[in-house]
Design an enzyme around this catalytic site. Sequence first.
Site, mmCIF file in Angstrom:
data_model
loop_
_atom_site.group_PDB
_atom_site.id
_atom_site.type_symbol
_atom_site.label_atom_id
_atom_site.label_comp_id
_atom_site.label_asym_id
_atom_site.label_seq_id
_atom_site.Cartn_x
_atom_site.Cartn_y
_atom_site.Cartn_z
ATOM 1 N N GLU A 1 82.183 80.632 -4.264
ATOM 2 C CA GLU A 1 81.022 80.051 -3.595
ATOM 3 C C GLU A 1 80.509 80.971 -2.486
ATOM 4 O OE1 GLU A 1 80.578 75.568 -3.562
ATOM 5 O OE2 GLU A 1 81.035 75.934 -1.466
ATOM 6 N N GLU B 1 78.677 83.577 -4.145
ATOM 7 C CA GLU B 1 77.408 83.051 -4.653
ATOM 8 C C GLU B 1 76.385 82.957 -3.527
ATOM 9 O OE1 GLU B 1 77.615 79.115 -6.365
ATOM 10 O OE2 GLU B 1 75.481 79.125 -6.896
ATOM 11 N N CYS C 1 81.632 70.671 -4.351
ATOM 12 C CA CYS C 1 83.035 70.266 -4.487
ATOM 13 C C CYS C 1 83.180 68.782 -4.743
ATOM 14 C CB CYS C 1 83.813 70.562 -3.213
ATOM 15 S SG CYS C 1 83.612 72.211 -2.649
ATOM 16 N N SER D 1 75.345 74.689 -5.653
ATOM 17 C CA SER D 1 76.181 75.811 -6.071
ATOM 18 C C SER D 1 76.632 75.559 -7.501
ATOM 19 C CB SER D 1 77.400 75.904 -5.144
ATOM 20 O OG SER D 1 78.410 76.661 -5.760
ATOM 21 N N LYS E 1 86.693 61.694 -8.735
ATOM 22 C CA LYS E 1 87.322 62.791 -9.486
ATOM 23 C C LYS E 1 87.688 62.344 -10.898
ATOM 24 C CE LYS E 1 87.318 66.162 -6.502
ATOM 25 N NZ LYS E 1 86.606 67.409 -6.799
ATOM 26 N N GLU F 1 84.630 62.862 -12.753
ATOM 27 C CA GLU F 1 84.371 64.299 -12.902
ATOM 28 C C GLU F 1 85.198 64.891 -14.043
ATOM 29 O OE1 GLU F 1 85.800 66.862 -9.762
ATOM 30 O OE2 GLU F 1 84.069 68.188 -9.944
ATOM 31 N N GLU G 1 81.288 68.320 -20.197
ATOM 32 C CA GLU G 1 81.354 69.784 -20.209
ATOM 33 C C GLU G 1 82.668 70.323 -19.647
ATOM 34 O OE1 GLU G 1 79.428 67.865 -18.420
ATOM 35 O OE2 GLU G 1 79.240 68.560 -16.350
ATOM 36 N N CYS H 1 87.109 64.090 2.477
ATOM 37 C CA CYS H 1 88.095 63.575 1.519
ATOM 38 C C CYS H 1 89.207 62.766 2.185
ATOM 39 C CB CYS H 1 88.700 64.720 0.735
ATOM 40 S SG CYS H 1 87.452 65.758 -0.031
#
Lengths: 574, 428, 167
Positions: free
Chosen positions: A278, A281, A298, A318, A357, A360, A365, A502
């Site tokens: 990141e 990036e 994230c 990102s 999560k 996720e 994908e 978190c």
Amino acid sequence: MINLTIDGQQVSVDNGASILDAAKVANVTIPTLCNHPDQTVKAVCRICVVEVDGRPGLQASCSTPAEEGMVVHTASPKVIRARKDIMELIMARHPMDCLGCQSNGSCELQAVAGGMNMTKPSKYDMDIRKAKVDKSSPSIVRDMRKCILCGRCIETCSEVQGITVMAKENRGYDTMIVPPYGKSLVDTPCVNCGQCVQVCPTGAITIHDDTMEVYNAMEEGKVMVATIAPSVRINVAEALGEDPGTVSTGRLVTALKKIGFDRVFDTDFTADLTIMEEGNELLYRLKNGGTLPMITSCCPAWIKFAETFFDDHLDHLSTCKSPQQMFGPLIKTYFAEKAKINPADICSVSIMPCTAKKFEAKREEMNASGYRDYDVVLTVQEIARMIKTAGIDFANLEDTEFDNPFGLGSGAGLIFGATGGVMEAALRTVYEVVTGKDMAPLEFEPARGFEGIKEAQVDLDGTIVKVAIAHGLGNAWKIINMIKEGKADYHFIEVMACPGGCIGGGGNAPRTWEKVEERRKAIYEEEKRLPVRKSHENPWVKQCYEEFLGEPLGEMSHKLLHTHYISRHDLLGS
Amino acid sequence: MEEMKVLLRNVDKINPKDAYDYAKAGGFEGLKKALSMSREEIIKVLEDSGLRGRGGAGFPTYRKLQFANSTENDTKYIVCNADEGEPGTNKDRILLSKDPCAIIEGMAIMGKAIGAHTGFIYMRGEYTYLREVLYAAIDSCKENGYLGENIMGSDFSFDVKLRMGAGAYVCGEETAMFESIEGKRGEPRYRPPFPGIKGLFGKPTVLNNVETIANVAPILDKGADWYRSMGTEGSPGTKLFSIIGNVNKRGVYEFPMGINLKELIYDYCGGIADGRGLLAVQAGGASAPFINKDQIDIPLEIDYVASSGGRLGCGTIMVIDDTNCIVDMIQNNLYFFKEESCGKCTPCREGTTRLYELVTKISSGRGKMSDLAKIRGLGETMANTAFCGLGRSATVPVESALQNFADDFEKHIDKDFCPVCDREGRVL
Amino acid sequence: MEDRNLTYRVPASKLVEIAKIAAPYRDKPEHLMKVILQSQEITPVFSEDVTAVIAREMNIPQTQVYSFITFYHMLYTEHRGKYVIHMCQSAPCHIRGAEEVVKAIEDLLGVKMGETTEDNRFTLAYSPCLGVCDISPAIMINDKVYGNLNADSVREVIKRYIREEVA
């Protein structure tokens, strides 16, 4: 100051304090159900009623201000009779299946009933609300039969997170808290953040339990691989009854081994990897005129939020996967190769402070390794229950080190667990890459703390980089609106869906700001103790690039560590 | 006592949509006087008049104004409660449809008294067909300079807006009404903060019932002494009574406060229809007690009715003849409350339905004596703990019936034949 | 929840009209009732597509619009007939023969209270007091009130609607 008498005791409280506040000062416990220390006063459950001399009826202690000279009785026969009757009204509509309820033992309704010495079934006919249990979401289970209509979830979802997935339907006896038109949670804009789970006083909103999948995989003889997210080590001990902010990294590794995991890795490692990718990036975007501000990716709840409400600006995100989803493919490629294990024989389990999560890991994908990158995601609450189930004496465990080849995470990776942590970690690396110097001090104070939106700027040898940090989606809304209006002149933005980051995540033990503050202190204390505090100095990260990944933003990274986003705008209705 | 026409003075005499017509009939004189008075002077006149709220609780009107006046804020509101949801009540409908300008004038005077420049009339959805009259009246007042900028050439500006409900009795509760006007579910708020400090849109607000507001202009025009010449010491003025049910001459009548209930029913309204006997009277709306035929020799004024355990409330007199059954009436009454509970607080949300269930058990011959104890206990809980007045007073009718008609409940428990509850195909 | 009638669809042209009603009140949630009452004149039922349009135009969550609608007795999320017959259920009508009126309506239209006729023209619904107690028992058909009813007179009233003699 206001002086009043509570159960014969003189107390002094600040102006504006409620009778309930005053009772706390007097060490008198008044039972409450709708009241929550982080939320507005609702005064709807009426369990906290008290008798005040000179006033008719009974007063809700949560919403009645303490007044000078007030004489309050919190447990007179009149009060007890009324409270018991209200409790019986609630009980008559509540499924009495505590033994089969996820909230058994942590349920506030159960605790209040116990504390009120309810010794008989309700005198009213049982009439449990007719509502199907909604298990459609991979993250959250809704069982509205158990709802006591306190309204905490609504406040969290609409006021804190700004989404309003659910609200009251109908009125009176038929009132129910639901998504509109009988929709299942999976068909709503719910981002799976689990903040509603955090505040629900009963078992009406719980975490989608995936613990059995772990036992099943063990029985199938899979190689069991667990990874532990940064804030999990801060939160697990608390979920097992220890003080908030008790760090238990080594004990947790031991416990997981006892449960039957073959390898336990540290997700701080892929947090470092995230910084490498990141950070680079960001530098690439700065240099090559890429879309700015760049926003962190994230947080899976934030990502789904952006895909739903911000779908015409997804190029701001990102392309880096989250630390979890970077780890998944690495386990089933790099690690599998090194350890000479068939990836098909691995069951990877991500242990997270987070309910989103779970969603996720199930995104279509997320199969870069050729397999499902992560097989199971467990929350802090679930792993705590597994530790209890295994009869492990967690408090007295020895420490065990993480396994290799991901043996070490840096302090930068660890602070991912608190709001501002990703930003601070990224700046430590970016600063050094650009300037060739250490960022001094390493602690980037403007990124720390619980202010809703934090702003700062960093001078990278003449290039000023403006950054912003938002936690809680209500604050993310504000940033989004600024971007939409073209008013956000930031270069880099960190967004975490849960208030506090978190460590305040939906998969932890029930939160209050007081507890989250303890967790925050603990994470920064712990990070100071770590030998490596910058992601790019993590030797295992270097090794991973050398042996396997090549270079940040390289071909292999692109394949395994980066992703793309889709629009979910249709979840908002036709 | 004579029927009087103070509030009903213009009924069917003027065109209600025409402010000019209203003015010709003596309208806007009160407003004219108020415009030359200070806020405190206006409030003083209302204090001296002894005007008390006509919606339910009988709270002194001037005190609401005083609270709001003493709260500093550039924005304040006057709200007219035209949510007349009490079953059996239709007096406000008469005022709204026949003399709306008097309400607008009263609101403007109250606006002047606290420094408010906007008034809202919140009207129940069931009165949708009255919208047209009210819009016309508001427009006509504006056209004639009685509303809008610089009313009647003064430096005071005041506007009135109409807001509609859509079927929710609880919106008659003042804070629930604020919520509804703000575009939310009509669930009440807790107090404090009181509306005079933080009301509609968080601003100081004075809310009054239509009938209360209709009293304001005549008081300002003719003075407190004139007003006190009618009614009783504690409840001056006249009162509109909606007399309904099994009585020969149903309708809305205006009498001075203090009129005897028995006289009202028998002398002015022609007694019970079809020569039947009287079973019970419910005076004061759905949450008022049911009293039996021996208890009706009482003066109808706010304090007396309150001291006897009821409340004069909106002045609705429901007369029930002896072909009816009190248990059936209570069942109907509790059905209303369970349907209208907003569901916000536990005691009312759950309790109204449980009371209905318990009474239904009794009316259908499945009741036990212990059910009566459950009703009494739950009634006490609700009265003591419910969030707002709806839940707190929903228990009054059933409790009064248990007291005043105890035999009837026991007969149902004993499975004695009841021509009302035991008839075939009974609805409810 | 499976048995809910969710198949009701509002034509696109009507959704456009509703969008026009709602658009001026963007970010002004206090006008929700006004928007909803005006929309109700275009379509009597607040189905999912209708509230989605209102929510989008006013920039408020659809869930909030839905929650609001389900609170108020006179706003519907489920299919309703062209004519909604509100039968007063309060005491003043109850003690003046409301039951007889209910039975007459039910027999005439062949549906029970709470139901809608097969041709989607009539919905029977109980309503709290209509505020016309001096002419009880009373019904309200859409927003027209009829009072002093008995079995015969209510049949006459309904028949005029069946014949569509009432605008």
